[in-house]
Enzyme design. Structure first.
Site, PDB file in Angstrom:
ATOM      1  N   HIS A 139       1.194  -2.676   6.494  1.00 21.59           N
ATOM      2  CA  HIS A 139       0.639  -1.786   5.460  1.00 21.59           C
ATOM      3  C   HIS A 139       0.086  -0.496   6.075  1.00 21.59           C
ATOM      4  O   HIS A 139       0.314   0.589   5.550  1.00 21.59           O
ATOM      5  CB  HIS A 139      -0.503  -2.482   4.709  1.00 21.59           C
ATOM      6  CG  HIS A 139      -0.111  -3.726   3.971  1.00 21.59           C
ATOM      7  ND1 HIS A 139      -0.581  -4.965   4.304  1.00 21.59           N
ATOM      8  CD2 HIS A 139       0.698  -3.914   2.904  1.00 21.59           C
ATOM      9  CE1 HIS A 139      -0.091  -5.877   3.471  1.00 21.59           C
ATOM     10  NE2 HIS A 139       0.703  -5.266   2.618  1.00 21.59           N
TER      11      HIS A 139
ATOM     12  N   GLY B 277       7.943  -0.561   2.395  1.00 22.59           N
ATOM     13  CA  GLY B 277       8.407  -1.105   3.669  1.00 22.59           C
ATOM     14  C   GLY B 277       9.823  -1.659   3.582  1.00 22.59           C
ATOM     15  O   GLY B 277      10.200  -2.262   2.571  1.00 22.59           O
TER      16      GLY B 277
ATOM     17  N   VAL C 174       7.295  -3.754  10.641  1.00 21.69           N
ATOM     18  CA  VAL C 174       6.371  -3.961  11.762  1.00 21.69           C
ATOM     19  C   VAL C 174       6.348  -5.466  12.059  1.00 21.69           C
ATOM     20  O   VAL C 174       6.212  -6.283  11.150  1.00 21.69           O
ATOM     21  CB  VAL C 174       4.954  -3.444  11.429  1.00 21.69           C
ATOM     22  CG1 VAL C 174       3.980  -3.744  12.559  1.00 21.69           C
ATOM     23  CG2 VAL C 174       4.999  -1.953  11.140  1.00 21.69           C
TER      24      VAL C 174
ATOM     25  N   SER D 247       3.321 -10.256   7.491  1.00 19.18           N
ATOM     26  CA  SER D 247       3.270 -10.512   6.055  1.00 19.18           C
ATOM     27  C   SER D 247       1.905 -11.101   5.733  1.00 19.18           C
ATOM     28  O   SER D 247       1.361 -11.876   6.526  1.00 19.18           O
ATOM     29  CB  SER D 247       4.359 -11.513   5.670  1.00 19.18           C
ATOM     30  OG  SER D 247       4.089 -12.055   4.384  1.00 19.18           O
TER      31      SER D 247
ATOM     32  N   ARG E 199       1.444 -13.305   3.766  1.00 18.17           N
ATOM     33  CA  ARG E 199       1.679 -14.744   3.591  1.00 18.17           C
ATOM     34  C   ARG E 199       1.733 -15.509   4.911  1.00 18.17           C
ATOM     35  O   ARG E 199       1.719 -16.748   4.885  1.00 18.17           O
ATOM     36  CB  ARG E 199       2.974 -14.988   2.811  1.00 18.17           C
ATOM     37  CG  ARG E 199       2.885 -14.553   1.367  1.00 18.17           C
ATOM     38  CD  ARG E 199       4.088 -15.016   0.554  1.00 18.17           C
ATOM     39  NE  ARG E 199       3.859 -14.899  -0.873  1.00 18.17           N
ATOM     40  CZ  ARG E 199       4.299 -13.891  -1.635  1.00 18.17           C
ATOM     41  NH1 ARG E 199       4.998 -12.915  -1.099  1.00 18.17           N
ATOM     42  NH2 ARG E 199       4.041 -13.874  -2.930  1.00 18.17           N
TER      43      ARG E 199
HETATM   44  P1  AMP Z   1       2.750  -6.283  -0.223  1.00 23.13           P
HETATM   45  O1  AMP Z   1       1.292  -6.073  -0.083  1.00 23.13           O
HETATM   46  O2  AMP Z   1       3.265  -7.512   0.464  1.00 23.13           O
HETATM   47  O3  AMP Z   1       3.241  -6.159  -1.648  1.00 23.13           O
HETATM   48  O4  AMP Z   1       3.445  -5.101   0.553  1.00 23.13           O
HETATM   49  C1  AMP Z   1       3.131  -3.752   0.273  1.00 23.13           C
HETATM   50  C2  AMP Z   1       4.097  -2.863   0.998  1.00 23.13           C
HETATM   51  O5  AMP Z   1       4.001  -3.111   2.418  1.00 23.13           O
HETATM   52  C3  AMP Z   1       5.565  -3.112   0.614  1.00 23.13           C
HETATM   53  O6  AMP Z   1       6.230  -1.863   0.506  1.00 23.13           O
HETATM   54  C4  AMP Z   1       6.079  -3.909   1.780  1.00 23.13           C
HETATM   55  O7  AMP Z   1       7.462  -3.766   1.987  1.00 23.13           O
HETATM   56  C5  AMP Z   1       5.291  -3.317   2.927  1.00 23.13           C
HETATM   57  N1  AMP Z   1       5.250  -4.238   4.064  1.00 23.13           N
HETATM   58  C6  AMP Z   1       4.858  -5.540   4.062  1.00 23.13           C
HETATM   59  N2  AMP Z   1       5.007  -6.090   5.273  1.00 23.13           N
HETATM   60  C7  AMP Z   1       5.513  -5.121   6.075  1.00 23.13           C
HETATM   61  C8  AMP Z   1       5.897  -5.072   7.451  1.00 23.13           C
HETATM   62  N3  AMP Z   1       5.801  -6.133   8.251  1.00 23.13           N
HETATM   63  N4  AMP Z   1       6.376  -3.910   7.934  1.00 23.13           N
HETATM   64  C9  AMP Z   1       6.488  -2.827   7.115  1.00 23.13           C
HETATM   65  N5  AMP Z   1       6.149  -2.799   5.827  1.00 23.13           N
HETATM   66  C10 AMP Z   1       5.663  -3.938   5.310  1.00 23.13           C
END
Ligand code: AMP
Length: 283
Positions: free
Chosen positions: A37, A147, A176, A185, A187
Site C-alpha cells: 500500500h 497494485g 511488492v 497482502s 490477508r
Molecule cells: P487492498 O487493501 O487489499 O484492497 O489493496 C489496496 C490496493 O493495494 C490495491 O490496489 C492492491 O492491488 C494494492 N496492493 C495490495 N497488495 C499489494 C502488493 N503486495 N504490492 C502492490 N500493491 C498491492
C-alpha cells in the site's frame, strides 16, 4: 495529514483542491496497510500534488461466508503508515454513509468480471467497481493508483474508467514482495507459520513458469502441469486456478505468444485464499 470521514466534506475539499489547480492522486485501500500500500501512496505522491488515501473495508466486494467480519483492521497504525508515506488526506467513510438503507445502484463490467477471480467470487468485482466509482466521484482525482497484485481488478477498473469516460488516469504499481517472494497482502496475517512457509510456492510457481517460457515452452497444458506439481508439493487445501492470459485482453490462451503473457494463480492454504501473478516476457 487531515482525516475526513464525511462524504460531503471530502467532496467539498476535493473541489477546492481542483479549483486551486492542484493534481489529486487517490489510493483506494481496505486498510491494514503494508509496504504494498505505501508503495502506491509513494507513487501517487510523485505524480500528484495532493494525495488522498482511502480506507474502507467494502462489504459489497465480500461474498457470503468470506472474511468481511474478520478482515484485519487497525486504524491507529494505518494513520501513521499513511502519513509517513506521504498522504495528505485520509478518507475513512462509514459503511452506513457509503451504503445507506435501500442502496440499489451498482456498476458492472460484464464478461471479464465473471472469469478467474469472478468465477470463485461471483459478486466480488461488482462490489469493487461500484465502490471505486463512488470513491472516484467523492475524491475527484486526476490519477488513481492500484497494485498489479490484483491484476484482474486493475484490468477491470481501467476498462470501467475508459468505457464510462471517467476523467481519471489509472496507474498500476508493481507487486511488492517479502524477501522470499510472497506477495504482501493484508490477508497474510491469517497464515500459520507452516502455511506461511508453504505459501512461497506461489512465487516459485510463477518463477518456474517464467523460466520454462524463456527456455521455449509455449504450451499452457505443459506449464500448468509443472506448476500443479510444484504447488501440490506444498500441500494447499485447493488450487482454484492456474491461468495464462493475454494481458491486453485478459483472454485465456492455450499457447503463450510474444510479446507477453500474464500468469495468474489462486491457491488456498487452510482458510486463507492467496492470489499472485507475474507478467512474463515471451521471446
Ligand atoms: P487492498 O487493501 O487489499 O484492497 O489493496 C489496496 C490496493 O493495494 C490495491 O490496489 C492492491 O492491488 C494494492 N496492493 C495490495 N497488495 C499489494 C502488493 N503486495 N504490492 C502492490 N500493491 C498491492
Amino acid at each position: 495529514m487531515k482525516i475526513i470521514s464525511s462524504i460531503h466534506e471530502m467532496q467539498v475539499e476535493a473541489e477546492h483542491i481542483r479549483l486551486s489547480g492542484k493534481r489529486i492522486g487517490v489510493v483506494p485501500t481496505m486498510g491494514y496497510l503494508h509496504r504494498g500500500h505505501t508503495s502506491l501512496i509513494e507513487m501517487a505522491r510523485k505524480q500528484s500534488d495532493v494525495v488522498v488515501t482511502t480506507i474502507f473495508v467494502n462489504p459489497t466486494q465480500f461474498g457470503p461466508g468470506e472474511d468481511f467480519d474478520r478482515y484485519p483492521r487497525d486504524l491507529d497504525r494505518d494513520r501513521v503508515l499513511a502519513e509517513d508515506a506521504g498522504t495528505d488526506y485520509l478518507f475513512t467513510p462509514s459503511t452506513a454513509e457509503m451504503y445507506p438503507a435501500g442502496f440499489a445502484t451498482f456498476v458492472t463490467v460484464e464478461g471479464v468480471s465473471e472469469i478467474l477471480e469472478g468465477k470463485f467470487r461471483p459478486t466480488h468485482f461488482r462490489g469493487v467497481t461500484t465502490v471505486v466509482m463512488k470513491l472516484l466521484l467523492i475524491t475527484k482525482p486526476h490519477i488513481a493508483v492500484f497494485g498489479q497484485k490484483d491484476a484482474q481488478q486493475a484490468f477491470i477498473l481501467r476498462k470501467m474508467v475508459r468505457e464510462l469516460n471517467v476523467d481519471t488516469e489509472i496507474i498500476v504499481a508493481p507487486i511488492v514482495r517479502e524477501h522470499d517472494g510472497l506477495a504482501l497482502s493484508s490477508r497474510n496475517v491469517y497464515l500459520s507459520q507452516d502455511e506461511r512457509r508453504r505459501a512461497t510456492s506461489l512465487y516459485q510457481s510463477l518463477q518456474l513458469a517464467s523460466a520454462r517460457i524463456q527456455s521455449g515452452d509455449r504450451s499452457v497444458d505443459s506449464l500448468r502441469k509443472e506448476i500443479m506439481n510444484l504447488l501440490k508439493a506444498a500441500q494447499p487445501l485447493q488450487v482454484d486456478y492456474v491461468a495464462f492470459v493475454d494481458p491486453t485482453s485478459f483472454r485465456e490462451v492455450d499457447l503463450v505468444a510474444p510479446p507477453q503473457v500474464l500468469a495468474l494463480l489462486a491457491v488456498r492454504f487452510g482458510a486463507t485464499r492467496l492470489i499472485d501473478n507475474m507478467l512474463i516476457s515471451v521471446p
